[in-house]
Design an enzyme around this catalytic site. Structure first.
Site, short mmCIF file in Angstrom:
data_model
loop_
_atom_site.label_atom_id
_atom_site.label_comp_id
_atom_site.label_asym_id
_atom_site.label_seq_id
_atom_site.Cartn_x
_atom_site.Cartn_y
_atom_site.Cartn_z
N GLU A 287 -12.08 -4.69 7.38
CA GLU A 287 -11.18 -4.49 8.52
C GLU A 287 -11.90 -4.69 9.85
O GLU A 287 -11.29 -5.01 10.85
CB GLU A 287 -10.56 -3.08 8.49
CG GLU A 287 -9.25 -3.02 7.73
CD GLU A 287 -8.47 -1.73 7.94
OE1 GLU A 287 -9.00 -0.77 8.55
OE2 GLU A 287 -7.33 -1.65 7.46
N HIS A 308 -21.59 -7.44 -17.55
CA HIS A 308 -20.92 -7.99 -18.73
C HIS A 308 -19.57 -8.61 -18.35
O HIS A 308 -18.73 -8.86 -19.21
CB HIS A 308 -20.75 -6.90 -19.79
CG HIS A 308 -22.08 -6.35 -20.24
ND1 HIS A 308 -22.69 -6.75 -21.40
CD2 HIS A 308 -22.93 -5.48 -19.63
CE1 HIS A 308 -23.87 -6.13 -21.51
NE2 HIS A 308 -24.04 -5.35 -20.45
N LYS A 422 3.49 -5.22 7.52
CA LYS A 422 4.38 -4.10 7.86
C LYS A 422 5.65 -4.64 8.51
O LYS A 422 6.76 -4.21 8.20
CB LYS A 422 3.69 -3.14 8.82
CG LYS A 422 2.55 -2.36 8.21
CD LYS A 422 2.04 -1.34 9.22
CE LYS A 422 0.72 -0.74 8.78
NZ LYS A 422 0.08 0.01 9.85
O1 PA5 Z 1 -9.03 2.06 9.54
C1 PA5 Z 1 -7.86 2.14 9.90
O2 PA5 Z 1 -7.57 2.34 11.08
C2 PA5 Z 1 -6.73 2.04 8.91
O3 PA5 Z 1 -7.21 1.80 7.63
C3 PA5 Z 1 -5.90 3.31 8.90
O4 PA5 Z 1 -6.74 4.39 8.62
C4 PA5 Z 1 -4.79 3.26 7.88
O5 PA5 Z 1 -3.98 2.16 8.13
C5 PA5 Z 1 -3.96 4.54 7.89
O6 PA5 Z 1 -3.44 4.76 9.16
P1 PA5 Z 1 -2.86 6.17 9.59
O7 PA5 Z 1 -3.98 7.14 9.60
O8 PA5 Z 1 -2.31 5.94 10.96
O9 PA5 Z 1 -1.80 6.54 8.59
#
Ligand code: PA5
Length: 432
Positions: A287, A308, A422
């Site tokens: 990310e 394996h 989303k």
């Molecule tokens: O690293 C990030 O920002 C994302 O992975 C969020 O943690 C994830 O999308 C969950 O978001 P939220 O805490 O708003 O539910």
């Protein structure tokens, strides 16, 4: 913690390639320290281990104790950064068969809100019907669909099972200090809440209540975890010879390998306890760096199991990857191979060896084979798996990720690409 690199013949750097990248990495480190780089409103994690106070830890531990006293199961509902850190630490430290221990010490941690699988939810409620449980819902935005839908279902379940008052006392919300639907619900219902700081993004939040509360409920020493992170933070932010800083060295090496055409970084462990640490790593780097058509693809294998399966590709498939090996020096237990009089299985040559010694030989043999196969190997060593060392690994990887992302010239602290699915899903579901 130690870091070293063994380059394959083809990947060996020449001239000043490493030197010029090191200068870039040192500048990136400086940007993180002075908070002047891209995404600098999300740099709260840099100083977090030093800023967590004794009273913060006490509040978390006392809430955890209350939950432990009344719960067989603790459901942690969250996704991405709101779940992977806690799971990475808990799975690293816990008994592999804790669900069969039945020693009444710690509740079993069950993860939810990280999938939309109906069958998973049904199976979960089947278990929750029969056990006492508490629920922690973790969401910074408060609107993440997977988590929000699961929370609605489980809130309902808790209310039916225990009645309103008891249900309220079994729900903890970890969310923003003022914004979002979850915060509003928590205030309305009177749930116990913990705050996710504004300046800490999800994937950097494991050392906030997001990770610390579930880890404490699971029975682990959150002070030792935070101390481990604080110790390595001191070392990494204050190394005089910045080029000798292992986070800088790691970031430089992986950026160098990326620049010469490597596309995949494989995080390799030889302990199944670390599988979720790899999942956390994959999210952290995927990310943070995977944007603007750039970035190494973070992947992982767990050896010797995967020798394996994926082992064949790594040895002889397309030369796409390098490996970052998490080396653990000592096991926390000792099991020696017994001597067998008739040696019917022809294993007496191993009698007296501990399993860890055999595992280390497998690791060494694999490294030699992969070197012959042209795979560059980076190695990070810890002396054993415990809270302090996991804390160190967490901070090490976070800092190196920030440095690495700046070297790539992306904002490592946003995740605009996550919104695309989303948008489509909401349109398909008719959300206004
Ligand atoms: O690293 C990030 O920002 C994302 O992975 C969020 O943690 C994830 O999308 C969950 O978001 P939220 O805490 O708003 O539910």
């Amino acid at each position: 913690m130690k870091f070293n690199v063994t380059y394959s013949e083809a990947d060996r750097p020449n001239g000043n390639q490493i030197e010029s990248l090191s200068q870039k990495a040192v500048q990136a480190l400086q940007l993180l320290k002075t908070k002047r780089g891209k995404g600098n409103d999300f740099l709260g994690w840099v100083d977090l281990p030093a800023e967590i106070s004794q009273s913060d830890l006490e509040e978390i531990n006392s809430c955890a104790e209350e939950i432990r006293n009344k719960s067989d199961i603790f459901v942690v509902a969250g996704i991405g950064g709101s779940y992977l850190g806690a799971r990475a630490v808990i799975e690293s430290l816990k008994h592999n068969f804790d669900y069969l221990l039945d020693n009444g010490k710690s509740p079993i941690i069950i993860y939810a809100g990280n999938t939309l699988s109906e069958d998973y939810a049904a199976d979960l409620m089947d278990i929750l019907d029969k056990k006492d449980y508490s629920l922690c819902v973790i969401s910074k935005s408060g609107t993440t669909t997977e988590t929000a839908v699961t929370f609605r279902i489980l809130r309902n379940h808790l209310e039916k099972k225990y009645g309103h008052e008891q249900a309220v006392s079994r729900i903890i919300a970890v969310t923003d200090k003022e914004k979002g639907v979850l915060k509003a619900i928590a205030d309305k219902e009177g749930y116990k809440t913990f705050v996710i700081p504004d300046n800490v993004g999800g994937r950097f939040s494991v050392l906030t209540p997001v990770g610390l509360l579930p880890i404490a409920v699971a029975g682990f020493d959150i002070k030792a975890l935070v101390d481990g992170a604080a110790n390595i933070r001191n070392a990494l932010l204050n190394t005089e010879n910045t080029k000798e800083n292992i986070a800088v060295k790691y970031a430089v090496t992986r950026n160098y390998l990326y620049n010469i055409g490597k596309e995949i970084e494989l995080l390799v462990n030889y302990q199944p306890d670390l599988i979720y640490f790899s999942e956390w790593f994959k999210q952290l780097y995927g990310e943070s760096e995977g944007k603007e058509n750039k970035g190494l693809f973070p992947a992982s294998v767990s050896n010797t199991t995967d020798l394996h399966s994926m082992g064949q590709y790594i040895q002889q498939g397309k030369r796409l990857m390098f490996e970052t090996i998490l080396h653990v020096e000592n096991a926390n237990h000792c099991i020696q191979i017994p001597y067998q009089e008739d040696d019917d299985d022809k294993l007496n040559y191993l009698s007296g060896f501990s399993m860890m010694q055999i595992n280390h030989k497998a690791e060494e043999g694999t490294s030699m084979a992969h070197a012959d196969g042209g795979v560059t190997q980076l190695q990070l060593s810890i002396d054993r798996i415990n809270e302090e060392n996991i804390g160190k690994l967490i901070y090490f990887f976070e800092l190196a990720c920030g440095i690495s992302g700046y070297m790539l010239d992306v904002n490592p602290f946003d995740q605009p690409g996550v919104e695309f699915y989303k948008k489509n899903m909401f349109a398909l579901l008719g959300k206004k």
